[in-house]
Design a protein around this motif. Structure first.
Motif, PDB file in Angstrom:
ATOM      1  N   ARG A   1       0.819  -1.211   0.000  1.00  0.00           N
ATOM      2  CA  ARG A   1       0.000   0.000   0.000  1.00  0.00           C
ATOM      3  C   ARG A   1       0.858   1.269   0.000  1.00  0.00           C
TER       4      ARG A   1
ATOM      5  N   ASN B   1       2.327   2.510  -3.514  1.00  0.00           N
ATOM      6  CA  ASN B   1       1.397   2.676  -4.626  1.00  0.00           C
ATOM      7  C   ASN B   1       1.073   1.344  -5.305  1.00  0.00           C
ATOM      8  N   ARG B   2       0.879   0.310  -4.478  1.00  0.00           N
ATOM      9  CA  ARG B   2       0.528  -1.049  -4.935  1.00  0.00           C
ATOM     10  C   ARG B   2       1.632  -1.722  -5.738  1.00  0.00           C
ATOM     11  N   ARG B   3       2.871  -1.345  -5.486  1.00  0.00           N
ATOM     12  CA  ARG B   3       4.013  -2.023  -6.110  1.00  0.00           C
ATOM     13  C   ARG B   3       4.747  -2.837  -5.053  1.00  0.00           C
TER      14      ARG B   3
END
Length: 65
Positions: free
Chosen positions: A49, A52-54
């Motif tokens: 989270r 940025n969802r990486r």
């Protein structure tokens, strides 16, 4: 190598949920392999989270004590 990095209040629940999605382990070697795979995914490949969802970039992963 259980617990090397997977630490926290929800780690037990996370392991239980992940194990329920896999075939039944017939011996301790199979179970250990499943746990290693789950922990590797959790620590190194899952989207985070705060990023940025990486996944964490490989150069930022700390290995060792």
């Amino acid at each position: 190598m259980l617990g090397r990095h997977l630490i926290g209040a929800r780690s037990h629940q996370t392991l239980q949920k992940a194990l329920h999605t896999r075939p039944f382990a017939h011996n301790i070697a199979e179970l250990n392999q499943q746990l290693d795979d789950i922990i590797d995914y959790y620590n190194n490949h899952r989207p985070h989270r705060a990023l940025n969802r990486r996944a964490w970039p490989p150069e930022s992963r700390h290995v060792g004590g």
